[in-house]
Each structure stands twice: as C-alpha cells, then as structure tokens.
Design an enzyme around this catalytic site. Structure first.
Site, PDB file in Angstrom:
ATOM      1  N   HIS A 119       4.086  -1.983   3.097  1.00 55.71           N
ATOM      2  CA  HIS A 119       4.068  -0.658   2.471  1.00 55.71           C
ATOM      3  C   HIS A 119       5.385  -0.446   1.736  1.00 55.71           C
ATOM      4  O   HIS A 119       6.450  -0.458   2.382  1.00 55.71           O
ATOM      5  CB  HIS A 119       3.864   0.426   3.539  1.00 55.71           C
ATOM      6  CG  HIS A 119       2.558   0.269   4.285  1.00 55.71           C
ATOM      7  ND1 HIS A 119       2.412  -0.640   5.318  1.00 55.71           N
ATOM      8  CD2 HIS A 119       1.353   0.864   4.115  1.00 55.71           C
ATOM      9  CE1 HIS A 119       1.159  -0.576   5.762  1.00 55.71           C
ATOM     10  NE2 HIS A 119       0.499   0.330   5.057  1.00 55.71           N
TER      11      HIS A 119
ATOM     12  N   ASP B  49       0.829  -1.209   0.000  1.00 55.90           N
ATOM     13  CA  ASP B  49       0.000   0.000   0.000  1.00 55.90           C
ATOM     14  C   ASP B  49       0.866   1.262   0.000  1.00 55.90           C
ATOM     15  O   ASP B  49       2.046   1.224   0.363  1.00 55.90           O
ATOM     16  CB  ASP B  49      -0.856   0.057   1.277  1.00 55.90           C
ATOM     17  CG  ASP B  49      -1.995  -0.945   1.253  1.00 55.90           C
ATOM     18  OD1 ASP B  49      -2.062  -1.774   0.323  1.00 55.90           O
ATOM     19  OD2 ASP B  49      -2.811  -0.889   2.193  1.00 55.90           O
TER      20      ASP B  49
HETATM   21 NI    NI Z   1      -2.402   3.082   3.509  1.00 55.54          NI
END
Ligand code: NI
Length: 243
Positions: free
Chosen positions: A191, A49
C-alpha cells in the site's frame, strides 16, 4: 554499474530468454548431446493499493524511476482529485493503473447501480486523466462474488504475497516477509499510502534485482507467461498454479 543499468540489463536478458526456443533439428549424432535447459528468469509484479497519496506515492515513483522498475497501482477514485499529475506520471513512467473502487467499498452484495458507482465511476475518472484504458480491477479486501466478477469488465487481480504492510508498518518485517515468500510469477501486495511501505518496497526491489528478478506490471506478467486476460476471471499469480 548503476541501478538503472543493472535493472535494464536483467530485464533485457529476461525478454530474450522468454522468446520461444527454435525447434531442435535432431540427427543421430546429436542424440548423446544433453539438451540445454532453457532459463526462465523470475518475473515479479509489485502492486500498490489505496493510493494515490501525494508525498508517499511521489517518493515511491521517484524510487521506482531511479531503478527503472515498473509497478501496478490500483487507485481509489475519491483520492484522484487534486492528484491528477501523480496519476499521469504513473502512466507516463510505464506503470499500470487500475481501479480499487471509488471509496474503498467491498464489492460483494452490491446492486448493479452501487457497483457502477464504485467501479464505473472510478474508471471514468481515470479515463478523464489518462484517456481511455482498460483499468483492471482489484477489489478491496480481495472480496469477490459472482456478480462482482460478472460486472468487472476486466480481469480481477488479487495477489499471492501479502506481508500485511498496514499492520505494524515495520519496514524490516515487511521486507523479510516478501523476500521469504516471493517466487517466480508472484504478485506482491503493498500500500503506497504508508512511508514504511514505500521504504520496504524499494528495499525489496533492490534485494530482488540482486537476485536476478525482473519486475513487470501485472499485464506484462500475463503477456510474458502467455496468459490471455479474461474479463471477470480472478488471477492471483502466474503461472496460475494453486489459485
Ligand atoms: Ni485496499
């Protein structure tokens, strides 16, 4: 054997094993023969993400390409400008690309207009780079409500393994958390905007490939498990136990 060959061999085996077995033709003489247990290799989906980010996402794509491992990237719309080549590279190298809103806004309690400015606008920006696509949704913070699901226009993808890689950016801890909690059908949340997460992700891949796991995109994971994607439905892992 190189990583490339190892990963490809594992996933080829996985694909063969995933085919339905032919129905056995029983005779009285067969009755005492034990059935061979069908092997189902563990499938794992890595998801990233908050990107893209030039240096870290690029290094991650290099590492995944070396290992021939696909992943799923949920991108932030405001980060796309100037990074179009990186996004095109994701798609060209077999990764799934999805939406993580335009500026990382929680999708709960929004008006339809504000929702579209987050999700629809990002989908349009991705379509301008990649051509038309589904661009599945991952809501920031994993937060959804009825309207957020109703308007999603795609499956809503959450996760089942979250090492909170943003918290301390400690590679060893992140790898340990993922490897300890991963299971067949897991969706792992990381991430790709932190160098530590990129390092951890590639270590996780190496460890899980050694264990015989096969990496797939979220879409491939659903397909391999025979789950028909439904717009607006929330998914955390496959098989979808303990939702
Ligand atoms: Ni996020």
């Amino acid at each position: 054997m190189t990583w490339k060959k190892t990963a490809a061999a594992v996933c080829l085996l996985a694909a063969v094993a995933a085919l339905p077995a032919p129905a056995p033709r029983w005779t009285a003489a067969d009755a005492a023969v034990p059935l061979e247990v069908e092997s189902r290799p563990p499938l794992v989906a890595l998801t990233f993400d908050d990107g893209p980010r030039g240096d870290t996402t690029g290094a991650l794509l290099d590492g995944l390409a070396l290992r021939e491992v696909p992943a799923t990237f949920f991108l932030v719309g405001s980060r796309l400008e100037g990074r179009e080549e990186l996004v095109a590279r994701m798609a060209a190298e077999g990764h799934q690309v999805g939406v993580h809103t335009y500026d990382h806004t929680a999708l709960t309690g929004l008006s339809r207009r504000d929702y579209d400015a987050q999700v629809g606008k990002t989908r349009a920006a991705l379509a301008a780079i990649l051509g038309d696509g589904d661009f599945w949704l991952r809501p920031p913070y994993g937060m959804t409500d009825d309207a957020a699901c109703l308007w999603a226009g795609s499956p809503v993808i959450l996760w089942s393994v979250d090492p909170e890689d943003w918290r301390d950016q400690d590679v060893e801890r992140i790898v340990g958390e993922v490897v300890e909690h991963v299971e067949d059908g897991s969706i792992i949340l990381l991430h790709d905007i932190y160098p530590s997460s990129v390092q951890a992700a590639l270590q996780v891949v190496d460890i899980l490939l050694e264990r015989g796991c096969c990496f797939v995109t979220v879409e491939q994971l659903m397909e391999r498990r025979g789950v028909e994607p439904e717009a607006g439905r929330v998914y955390r892992r496959f098989p979808p136990a303990c939702q």
